[in-house]
Design an enzyme around this catalytic site. Structure first.
Site, PDB file in Angstrom:
ATOM      1  N   GLU A 161       8.178  21.367  20.196  1.00 40.65           N
ATOM      2  CA  GLU A 161       8.946  22.337  19.404  1.00 40.65           C
ATOM      3  C   GLU A 161       8.402  22.477  17.982  1.00 40.65           C
ATOM      4  O   GLU A 161       8.341  21.496  17.237  1.00 40.65           O
ATOM      5  CB  GLU A 161      10.428  21.919  19.354  1.00 40.65           C
ATOM      6  CG  GLU A 161      11.280  22.982  18.687  1.00 40.65           C
ATOM      7  CD  GLU A 161      12.783  22.785  18.847  1.00 40.65           C
ATOM      8  OE1 GLU A 161      13.203  21.989  19.700  1.00 40.65           O
ATOM      9  OE2 GLU A 161      13.522  23.437  18.096  1.00 40.65           O
ATOM     10  N   LYS A 193      22.061  18.097  19.380  1.00 39.22           N
ATOM     11  CA  LYS A 193      20.719  18.472  19.858  1.00 39.22           C
ATOM     12  C   LYS A 193      19.728  18.386  18.704  1.00 39.22           C
ATOM     13  O   LYS A 193      18.594  17.951  18.875  1.00 39.22           O
ATOM     14  CB  LYS A 193      20.748  19.879  20.454  1.00 39.22           C
ATOM     15  CG  LYS A 193      19.508  20.248  21.264  1.00 39.22           C
ATOM     16  CD  LYS A 193      18.376  20.806  20.433  1.00 39.22           C
ATOM     17  CE  LYS A 193      17.200  21.224  21.299  1.00 39.22           C
ATOM     18  NZ  LYS A 193      16.052  21.707  20.496  1.00 39.22           N
ATOM     19  N   ASP A 208      11.950   5.477  27.243  1.00 39.11           N
ATOM     20  CA  ASP A 208      12.652   6.288  28.234  1.00 39.11           C
ATOM     21  C   ASP A 208      13.582   7.268  27.521  1.00 39.11           C
ATOM     22  O   ASP A 208      14.661   6.901  27.057  1.00 39.11           O
ATOM     23  CB  ASP A 208      13.420   5.326  29.152  1.00 39.11           C
ATOM     24  CG  ASP A 208      14.132   6.025  30.305  1.00 39.11           C
ATOM     25  OD1 ASP A 208      14.441   7.228  30.183  1.00 39.11           O
ATOM     26  OD2 ASP A 208      14.392   5.357  31.312  1.00 39.11           O
ATOM     27  N   HIS A 253      11.763  28.453  11.009  1.00 41.53           N
ATOM     28  CA  HIS A 253      11.384  28.284  12.401  1.00 41.53           C
ATOM     29  C   HIS A 253      10.443  29.401  12.838  1.00 41.53           C
ATOM     30  O   HIS A 253       9.480  29.170  13.549  1.00 41.53           O
ATOM     31  CB  HIS A 253      12.669  28.335  13.230  1.00 41.53           C
ATOM     32  CG  HIS A 253      12.530  27.745  14.585  1.00 41.53           C
ATOM     33  ND1 HIS A 253      12.450  26.388  14.784  1.00 41.53           N
ATOM     34  CD2 HIS A 253      12.440  28.315  15.807  1.00 41.53           C
ATOM     35  CE1 HIS A 253      12.327  26.157  16.077  1.00 41.53           C
ATOM     36  NE2 HIS A 253      12.323  27.303  16.716  1.00 41.53           N
TER      37      HIS A 253
HETATM   38  P1  NAD Z   1      10.328  -4.800  32.125  1.00 38.29           P
HETATM   39  O1  NAD Z   1      11.115  -5.324  33.274  1.00 38.29           O
HETATM   40  O2  NAD Z   1       8.949  -4.345  32.400  1.00 38.29           O
HETATM   41  O3  NAD Z   1      10.284  -5.901  30.964  1.00 38.29           O
HETATM   42  C1  NAD Z   1      11.383  -6.650  30.633  1.00 38.29           C
HETATM   43  C2  NAD Z   1      10.958  -8.081  30.361  1.00 38.29           C
HETATM   44  O4  NAD Z   1      10.304  -8.196  29.093  1.00 38.29           O
HETATM   45  C3  NAD Z   1      12.172  -8.979  30.262  1.00 38.29           C
HETATM   46  O5  NAD Z   1      12.459  -9.467  31.528  1.00 38.29           O
HETATM   47  C4  NAD Z   1      11.789 -10.030  29.261  1.00 38.29           C
HETATM   48  O6  NAD Z   1      11.539 -11.276  29.869  1.00 38.29           O
HETATM   49  C5  NAD Z   1      10.509  -9.520  28.636  1.00 38.29           C
HETATM   50  N1  NAD Z   1      10.554  -9.535  27.150  1.00 38.29           N
HETATM   51  C6  NAD Z   1      11.566  -9.200  26.317  1.00 38.29           C
HETATM   52  N2  NAD Z   1      11.214  -9.357  25.024  1.00 38.29           N
HETATM   53  C7  NAD Z   1       9.947  -9.802  25.033  1.00 38.29           C
HETATM   54  C8  NAD Z   1       9.026 -10.165  23.998  1.00 38.29           C
HETATM   55  N3  NAD Z   1       9.349 -10.112  22.719  1.00 38.29           N
HETATM   56  N4  NAD Z   1       7.790 -10.578  24.379  1.00 38.29           N
HETATM   57  C9  NAD Z   1       7.445 -10.648  25.682  1.00 38.29           C
HETATM   58  N5  NAD Z   1       8.276 -10.339  26.695  1.00 38.29           N
HETATM   59  C10 NAD Z   1       9.511  -9.917  26.380  1.00 38.29           C
HETATM   60  O7  NAD Z   1      11.061  -3.604  31.397  1.00 38.29           O
HETATM   61  P2  NAD Z   1      12.548  -3.319  31.042  1.00 38.29           P
HETATM   62  O8  NAD Z   1      12.587  -3.086  29.585  1.00 38.29           O
HETATM   63  O9  NAD Z   1      13.500  -4.314  31.607  1.00 38.29           O
HETATM   64  O10 NAD Z   1      12.801  -1.933  31.804  1.00 38.29           O
HETATM   65  C11 NAD Z   1      12.405  -0.710  31.233  1.00 38.29           C
HETATM   66  C12 NAD Z   1      12.057   0.304  32.311  1.00 38.29           C
HETATM   67  O11 NAD Z   1      13.148   0.458  33.215  1.00 38.29           O
HETATM   68  C13 NAD Z   1      11.814   1.650  31.735  1.00 38.29           C
HETATM   69  O12 NAD Z   1      10.601   2.138  32.258  1.00 38.29           O
HETATM   70  C14 NAD Z   1      12.986   2.498  32.261  1.00 38.29           C
HETATM   71  O13 NAD Z   1      12.580   3.832  32.406  1.00 38.29           O
HETATM   72  C15 NAD Z   1      13.270   1.843  33.548  1.00 38.29           C
HETATM   73  N6  NAD Z   1      14.592   2.037  34.169  1.00 38.29           N
HETATM   74  C16 NAD Z   1      15.642   2.679  33.544  1.00 38.29           C
HETATM   75  C17 NAD Z   1      16.866   2.816  34.167  1.00 38.29           C
HETATM   76  C18 NAD Z   1      17.997   3.488  33.434  1.00 38.29           C
HETATM   77  O14 NAD Z   1      17.909   3.746  32.253  1.00 38.29           O
HETATM   78  N7  NAD Z   1      19.124   3.798  34.098  1.00 38.29           N
HETATM   79  C19 NAD Z   1      17.050   2.299  35.449  1.00 38.29           C
HETATM   80  C20 NAD Z   1      15.966   1.646  36.061  1.00 38.29           C
HETATM   81  C21 NAD Z   1      14.748   1.506  35.423  1.00 38.29           C
END
Ligand code: NAD
Length: 425
Positions: free
Chosen positions: A83, A261, A277, A376
């Site tokens: 945009e 928005k 996300d 705009h």
């Molecule tokens: P992930 O599972 O890849 O990573 C999470 C892991 O990172 C944790 O288990 C933790 O052990 C680790 N972690 C946390 N802090 C850390 C740090 N400082 N250093 C190293 N490791 C660390 O990812 P996630 O964040 O659990 O999931 C995100 C994904 O899930 C996105 O891609 C999202 O789009 C997707 N998702 C979203 C939904 C929803 O929003 N409804 C549903 C399902 C999946």
């Protein structure tokens, strides 16, 4: 190395020169931002590992908002958006806020929640208390799913249990509250919820159905505020009219939807640029915009202080991460996070919220003064002129004619271009 986000003359440079300036600013490697060039960005091979049925990679312009000072530190903010005027407006609002000290931000701990739904429960209230009695056992079992998270200082913080009345029955819904540290946390909390399902069903004496995080991430809030000097805004009347604009959004859902928005124009652009996300953040924002009375309202608020200056505040869920998801995989997202220089997911959440507040202020200021179209339209005119086939040499003339004639339309661009090429100006 500290950054100066003022970057005067930045907009007059070429994209390549701008990337060089950014690298110089933060003491980065000269090639640090090369991944922002499509030729060095996400490859089809990388994309093929990210989603299914990949046939290509879709480009979105990535700009950098300047002038931001957040908690006394200058920050350059990457924004991915299609945009026109979003990046310029955020930079402009940040310049105004800068004159009175910039943005202040804060955030809650990064606590996400998963829900476990139990159906066919004979005694939902009894089940609720049995589950709460088993709090320690359930929390321990969930933590065992992610020892790395516990090691990092995160892990399960609490459980709560609700009885939800629905048109199809009464459900027992267990909430698992998890400090996910620097992750967005969806996968982390979903895995925990899956692992607890059987035991929760046993204790509740029912059948477990859904096990999934809630995007109403109201235990993971980020906040931003700023004072906007009345004179910098255009005078005390402008500040007062912005208060009226904000008040209408608080009172009227039709206005609130567009007000919010405008906030999301800034927020989604930074969320996307950092590989996070966008849908998770958007659904969290919109669920947060519904107050306790069930009415959809404005996410931000505008008031004047005793000096007549405008005070803007914004608070909303901000489930973003620096690990997991696409944040580490996407080369351009990695470069964008590098530019921000944030070390924790909480810092990232706060910067994004400040960008949302800046975007909101810029839109309200335009609406309360000249209207949104003038600023705009000149940017939109560029898109129309390019679509009509204007070359870079022809572009300035075509754009200024479209704006001057107040006719930013494809047919008029064709006409202006034809006249120009025929030599008749
Ligand atoms: P992930 O599972 O890849 O990573 C999470 C892991 O990172 C944790 O288990 C933790 O052990 C680790 N972690 C946390 N802090 C850390 C740090 N400082 N250093 C190293 N490791 C660390 O990812 P996630 O964040 O659990 O999931 C995100 C994904 O899930 C996105 O891609 C999202 O789009 C997707 N998702 C979203 C939904 C929803 O929003 N409804 C549903 C399902 C999946």
């Amino acid at each position: 190395m500290s950054v100066n986000s003022r970057l005067s003359g930045f907009r007059d440079e070429s994209p390549t020169a701008r990337r060089g300036l950014l690298a110089g600013q933060g003491g980065h490697d000269p090639d640090a931002f090369r991944a922002l060039d499509p030729s060095a960005g996400l490859t089809v091979e990388q994309a093929d590992h990210m989603i299914e049925n990949v046939v290509g990679v879709f480009g979105v312009p990535l700009g950098v908002a300047t002038n931001f000072t957040i908690n006394d530190e200058d920050v350059l903010i990457p924004m991915a958006t299609e945009e026109p005027s979003v990046v310029a407006a955020a930079s402009n609002a940040a310049r105004i806020a800068r004159a009175s000290g910039g943005f202040r931000t804060s955030s809650s701990r990064p606590v996400m929640q998963a829900q476990i739904q139990v159906v066919d429960v004979e005694d939902p209230e009894g089940a609720r208390l049995r589950l709460l009695d088993a709090r320690h056992e359930l929390m321990q079992a969930a933590d065992e799913q992610d020892p790395q998270l516990v090691e990092l200082g995160g892990g399960v913080r609490d459980i709560s249990v609700r009885v939800v009345e629905s048109r199809a029955g009464r459900y027992v819904v267990l909430h698992l509250m998890v400090d996910v540290r620097d992750a967005m946390g969806a996968n982390a909390v979903n895995s925990m919820a899956e692992a607890l399902a059987v035991r929760v069903g046993e204790i509740a004496r029912g059948r477990v159905l859904l096990r999934i995080l809630t995007n109403k991430a109201d235990t993971r809030l980020a906040r931003a505020s700023a004072v906007f000097d009345a004179e910098e805004l255009g005078g005390p009347d402008v500040a007062a009219d912005i208060v009226h604009a904000g008040a209408l959004a608080e009172a009227d859902p039709y206005r609130a939807a567009t007000h919010n928005k405008g906030i999301m124009n800034g927020i989604t652009a930074v969320v996307l640029a950092t590989g996070n996300d966008t849908r998770a953040v958007e659904s969290g924002a919109h669920s947060h915009a519904v107050g306790a009375d069930g009415r959809y309202t404005a996410l931000s608020h505008f008031e004047t202080d005793t000096g007549g200056n405008l005070v803007g505040t914004l608070e909303l869920p901000m489930p973003v991460g620096l690990v997991g998801g696409a944040t580490k995989v996407h080369p351009a997202a990695r470069a964008a996070v590098g530019l921000l220089g944030v070390a924790t997911a909480q810092q990232l959440a706060e910067v994004i919220t400040a960008a949302g507040l800046a975007q909101n202020l810029a839109a309200l200021r335009a609406l309360a003064t000249e209207g949104i179209q003038r600023g705009h339209m000149s940017l939109h005119a560029r898109n129309v002129a390019v679509s009509a086939g204007a070359t870079s040499d022809e572009l300035p003339h075509v754009v200024s004619r479209l704006v001057a004639d107040r006719a930013v339309r494809a047919d008029h661009a064709d006409r202006v271009l034809a006249e120009l090429r025929a030599g008749g100006r």
